[in-house]
Scaffold this motif. Structure first.
Motif, PDB file in Angstrom:
ATOM      1  N   ASP A 228       0.829  -1.214   0.000  1.00  0.00           N
ATOM      2  CA  ASP A 228       0.000   0.000   0.000  1.00  0.00           C
ATOM      3  C   ASP A 228       0.860   1.259   0.000  1.00  0.00           C
ATOM      4  OD1 ASP A 228      -2.316  -1.468  -0.037  1.00  0.00           O
ATOM      5  OD2 ASP A 228      -2.722  -1.279   2.111  1.00  0.00           O
ATOM      6  N   ALA A 229       1.928   1.262   0.804  1.00  0.00           N
ATOM      7  CA  ALA A 229       2.810   2.429   0.855  1.00  0.00           C
ATOM      8  C   ALA A 229       3.454   2.684  -0.505  1.00  0.00           C
ATOM      9  CB  ALA A 229       3.884   2.231   1.923  1.00  0.00           C
ATOM     10  N   ASN A 230       3.894   1.623  -1.163  1.00  0.00           N
ATOM     11  CA  ASN A 230       4.522   1.773  -2.472  1.00  0.00           C
ATOM     12  C   ASN A 230       3.541   2.273  -3.528  1.00  0.00           C
ATOM     13  OD1 ASN A 230       7.499   0.669  -2.904  1.00  0.00           O
ATOM     14  ND2 ASN A 230       6.582  -0.546  -1.270  1.00  0.00           N
ATOM     15  N   LEU A 231       2.352   1.709  -3.556  1.00  0.00           N
ATOM     16  CA  LEU A 231       1.400   2.071  -4.605  1.00  0.00           C
ATOM     17  C   LEU A 231       0.858   3.480  -4.424  1.00  0.00           C
ATOM     18  CD1 LEU A 231      -0.606  -1.203  -5.322  1.00  0.00           C
ATOM     19  CD2 LEU A 231       1.633  -0.460  -6.143  1.00  0.00           C
ATOM     20  N   THR A 232       0.829   3.957  -3.194  1.00  0.00           N
ATOM     21  CA  THR A 232       0.402   5.344  -2.967  1.00  0.00           C
ATOM     22  C   THR A 232       1.309   6.322  -3.706  1.00  0.00           C
ATOM     23  OG1 THR A 232      -0.525   4.785  -0.808  1.00  0.00           O
ATOM     24  CG2 THR A 232      -0.022   7.098  -1.199  1.00  0.00           C
ATOM     25  N   LEU A 233       2.571   5.949  -3.879  1.00  0.00           N
ATOM     26  CA  LEU A 233       3.535   6.841  -4.525  1.00  0.00           C
ATOM     27  C   LEU A 233       3.317   6.975  -6.028  1.00  0.00           C
ATOM     28  CD1 LEU A 233       6.699   5.755  -2.531  1.00  0.00           C
ATOM     29  CD2 LEU A 233       5.347   7.824  -2.218  1.00  0.00           C
ATOM     30  N   LEU A 234       2.393   6.208  -6.566  1.00  0.00           N
ATOM     31  CA  LEU A 234       2.018   6.405  -7.970  1.00  0.00           C
ATOM     32  C   LEU A 234       1.352   7.757  -8.193  1.00  0.00           C
ATOM     33  CD1 LEU A 234       0.441   2.930  -8.786  1.00  0.00           C
ATOM     34  CD2 LEU A 234       2.358   3.941 -10.042  1.00  0.00           C
ATOM     35  N   ASP A 235       0.655   8.234  -7.171  1.00  0.00           N
ATOM     36  CA  ASP A 235      -0.253   9.361  -7.359  1.00  0.00           C
ATOM     37  C   ASP A 235       0.095  10.602  -6.548  1.00  0.00           C
ATOM     38  OD1 ASP A 235      -1.902   7.672  -8.995  1.00  0.00           O
ATOM     39  OD2 ASP A 235      -2.683   6.771  -7.155  1.00  0.00           O
ATOM     40  N   THR A 236       1.216  10.597  -5.863  1.00  0.00           N
ATOM     41  CA  THR A 236       1.572  11.770  -5.053  1.00  0.00           C
ATOM     42  C   THR A 236       3.036  12.116  -5.221  1.00  0.00           C
ATOM     43  OG1 THR A 236       1.646  12.674  -2.806  1.00  0.00           O
ATOM     44  CG2 THR A 236       2.077  10.325  -3.026  1.00  0.00           C
ATOM     45  N   ASP A 237       3.327  13.406  -5.155  1.00  0.00           N
ATOM     46  CA  ASP A 237       4.721  13.842  -5.177  1.00  0.00           C
ATOM     47  C   ASP A 237       5.129  14.439  -3.830  1.00  0.00           C
ATOM     48  OD1 ASP A 237       3.298  16.198  -5.214  1.00  0.00           O
ATOM     49  OD2 ASP A 237       4.090  16.898  -7.132  1.00  0.00           O
ATOM     50  N   ASP A 238       4.313  14.204  -2.801  1.00  0.00           N
ATOM     51  CA  ASP A 238       4.585  14.794  -1.489  1.00  0.00           C
ATOM     52  C   ASP A 238       5.838  14.224  -0.832  1.00  0.00           C
ATOM     53  OD1 ASP A 238       2.361  16.367  -1.723  1.00  0.00           O
ATOM     54  OD2 ASP A 238       1.070  15.092  -0.500  1.00  0.00           O
ATOM     55  N   CYS A 239       6.283  13.040  -1.289  1.00  0.00           N
ATOM     56  CA  CYS A 239       7.441  12.393  -0.671  1.00  0.00           C
ATOM     57  C   CYS A 239       8.732  12.587  -1.456  1.00  0.00           C
ATOM     58  CB  CYS A 239       7.187  10.890  -0.517  1.00  0.00           C
ATOM     59  SG  CYS A 239       6.176  10.464   0.895  1.00  0.00           S
ATOM     60  N   ASP A 240       8.670  13.304  -2.567  1.00  0.00           N
ATOM     61  CA  ASP A 240       9.861  13.422  -3.407  1.00  0.00           C
ATOM     62  C   ASP A 240      11.031  13.997  -2.617  1.00  0.00           C
ATOM     63  OD1 ASP A 240       8.444  12.389  -5.470  1.00  0.00           O
ATOM     64  OD2 ASP A 240       8.157  14.272  -6.549  1.00  0.00           O
ATOM     65  N   GLY A 241      12.161  13.310  -2.713  1.00  0.00           N
ATOM     66  CA  GLY A 241      13.365  13.731  -2.000  1.00  0.00           C
ATOM     67  C   GLY A 241      13.430  13.276  -0.559  1.00  0.00           C
ATOM     68  N   GLU A 242      12.441  12.504  -0.109  1.00  0.00           N
ATOM     69  CA  GLU A 242      12.336  12.145   1.305  1.00  0.00           C
ATOM     70  C   GLU A 242      12.775  10.708   1.571  1.00  0.00           C
ATOM     71  OE1 GLU A 242      11.572  14.213   3.629  1.00  0.00           O
ATOM     72  OE2 GLU A 242      10.654  15.892   2.555  1.00  0.00           O
ATOM     73  N   VAL A 243      13.096  10.472   2.839  1.00  0.00           N
ATOM     74  CA  VAL A 243      13.277   9.129   3.391  1.00  0.00           C
ATOM     75  C   VAL A 243      12.125   8.912   4.366  1.00  0.00           C
ATOM     76  CG1 VAL A 243      14.717   7.650   4.823  1.00  0.00           C
ATOM     77  CG2 VAL A 243      15.781   9.161   3.145  1.00  0.00           C
ATOM     78  N   VAL A 244      11.447   7.766   4.261  1.00  0.00           N
ATOM     79  CA  VAL A 244      10.213   7.559   5.021  1.00  0.00           C
ATOM     80  C   VAL A 244      10.204   6.156   5.631  1.00  0.00           C
ATOM     81  CG1 VAL A 244       7.693   7.548   4.917  1.00  0.00           C
ATOM     82  CG2 VAL A 244       8.981   9.100   3.434  1.00  0.00           C
ATOM     83  N   ASN A 245       9.926   6.075   6.924  1.00  0.00           N
ATOM     84  CA  ASN A 245       9.772   4.783   7.592  1.00  0.00           C
ATOM     85  C   ASN A 245       8.488   4.094   7.157  1.00  0.00           C
ATOM     86  OD1 ASN A 245      12.086   5.058   9.177  1.00  0.00           O
ATOM     87  ND2 ASN A 245      10.979   5.845  10.947  1.00  0.00           N
ATOM     88  N   VAL A 246       8.577   2.776   6.970  1.00  0.00           N
ATOM     89  CA  VAL A 246       7.396   1.957   6.723  1.00  0.00           C
ATOM     90  C   VAL A 246       7.446   0.789   7.703  1.00  0.00           C
ATOM     91  CG1 VAL A 246       6.131   0.528   5.069  1.00  0.00           C
ATOM     92  CG2 VAL A 246       7.292   2.609   4.292  1.00  0.00           C
ATOM     93  N   GLY A 247       6.673   0.915   8.778  1.00  0.00           N
ATOM     94  CA  GLY A 247       6.640  -0.109   9.814  1.00  0.00           C
ATOM     95  C   GLY A 247       5.218  -0.346  10.277  1.00  0.00           C
ATOM     96  N   SER A 248       5.100  -1.049  11.402  1.00  0.00           N
ATOM     97  CA  SER A 248       3.765  -1.364  11.910  1.00  0.00           C
ATOM     98  C   SER A 248       3.366  -0.494  13.091  1.00  0.00           C
ATOM     99  CB  SER A 248       3.702  -2.828  12.344  1.00  0.00           C
ATOM    100  OG  SER A 248       4.382  -3.019  13.568  1.00  0.00           O
TER     101      SER A 248
END
Length: 335
Positions: A228-248
């Protein structure tokens, strides 16, 4: 619809990302070297699932991300719009035993992809990073501003990859995002992971083996949340240039995890303990507030629910999957 290149797409996370894209109607090219780091029958199953979902929207290319000519050919002639870079030489312990092994794929391969993606106008590059970049604990949960002091060569290569992505975003205007995964698990995962080993031993009436005292904690992330986190990046540029945690956002001790697997399998066994493994982190715990803010990330599967789902999947797929898990246990015990 988007055409995505998924490197390492025959592997565990990569194949789930590829399948998620195909289920949404996108076109996917998978590039994978089919390294026998673990049994290739699992990777063949992964690819077959993608073929069944995608039909003629799915294409598999066998090859390495370090092959500059091949990478440039894929990006120049197939209208790839987004790269999901999942290919890596995984394994913290493996990298300690052979420090040179992860460098070629995790660093040189990444650079090859970044250069080609910039040259041929890819609109976004999503890089799979790891919680292994954190290393020594200063405070928990880890946020993205926590110090990064990797404790393994694998972690060092992943941190280097993040910096290369940052530079390509800043200097070359290639939109990049690095997702720091926290111990991803789920159906078709690598056979040498703790949850697979615990499950296999329990369904066969053997006690799960814990390396160390079992008090170490992990933030286990179910594969569906990672997709889900990966596919969200298809439609947003809000994370460009960022490092983001993906955990539970939640943790469990390894001892509690093993006990929960015993309960889920109904095994009449206790726990066994062995010497701790070199370079294993003592604790991991993700602060995902940044992901929540930028991409509305909300992990939906807790470890106990996820383990229950995995145990069910394991039983349904035991005939083909279990022999590979048992083989990985034999390799580990003789190492």
């Amino acid at each position: 619809m988007t055409h995505a290149l998924v490197t390492g797409g025959a592997g565990f996370i990569g194949s789930h990302v590829a399948a998620g894209l195909l289920e949404r109607g996108h076109t996917v090219t998978v590039l994978d070297v089919l390294d026998p780091y673990y049994d290739l029958r699992i990777k063949e199953q992964n690819l077959e699932r993608c073929r069944e979902i995608g039909g003629d929207r799915f294409r598999f290319v066998e090859g390495s991300v370090t092959d500059e000519e091949l990478v440039r050919s894929l990006l120049s002639s197939h209208d790839v719009e987004i790269v999901y870079h999942q290919a890596a030489q995984a394994g913290v312990r493996t990298s300690v035993e052979n420090p040179k092994k992860p460098h070629r794929i995790n660093t040189t391969g990444l650079l090859t992809l970044l250069m080609a993606a910039d040259e041929f106008g890819v609109r976004r590059f999503v890089n799979a990073s790891s919680s292994s970049v954190y290393g020594e604990v200063e405070y928990l949960p880890y946020d993205e501003d926590h110090q990064t002091v990797p404790q393994s060569p694998y972690g060092v290569t992943k941190l280097a990859g993040e910096h290369y992505c940052r530079l390509w975003d800043e200097i070359y205007d290639l939109p990049t995002v690095s997702l720091r995964y926290f111990t991803v698990y789920g159906p078709r995962m690598r056979p040498n992971m703790a949850i697979t080993n615990f499950t296999s031993r329990c369904v066969n009436g053997d006690p799960p083996v814990i390396y160390g005292d079992g008090k170490q904690t992990r933030d286990f992330t179910y594969i569906d949340d990672v997709v889900d986190a990966n596919l969200t990046l298809l439609d947003t540029d809000d994370c460009d240039g960022e490092v983001v945690n993906v955990g539970s956002t939640r943790t469990i001790t390894i001892e509690e995890l093993a006990t929960h697997v015993i309960d889920e399998t109904g095994a009449d066994v206790g726990l066994e303990y062995a010497d701790p493994k070199e370079a294993d982190a003592r604790h991991t715990h993700a602060d995902v507030s940044k992901a929540c803010d930028l991409i509305d990330y909300e992990p939906s599967t807790g470890i106990r629910e996820g383990v229950s789902q995995f145990v069910d999947w394991y039983r349904d797929n035991r005939d083909w999957y279990e022999p590979m898990v048992l083989e990985s246990q034999t390799v580990r015990s003789s190492a």
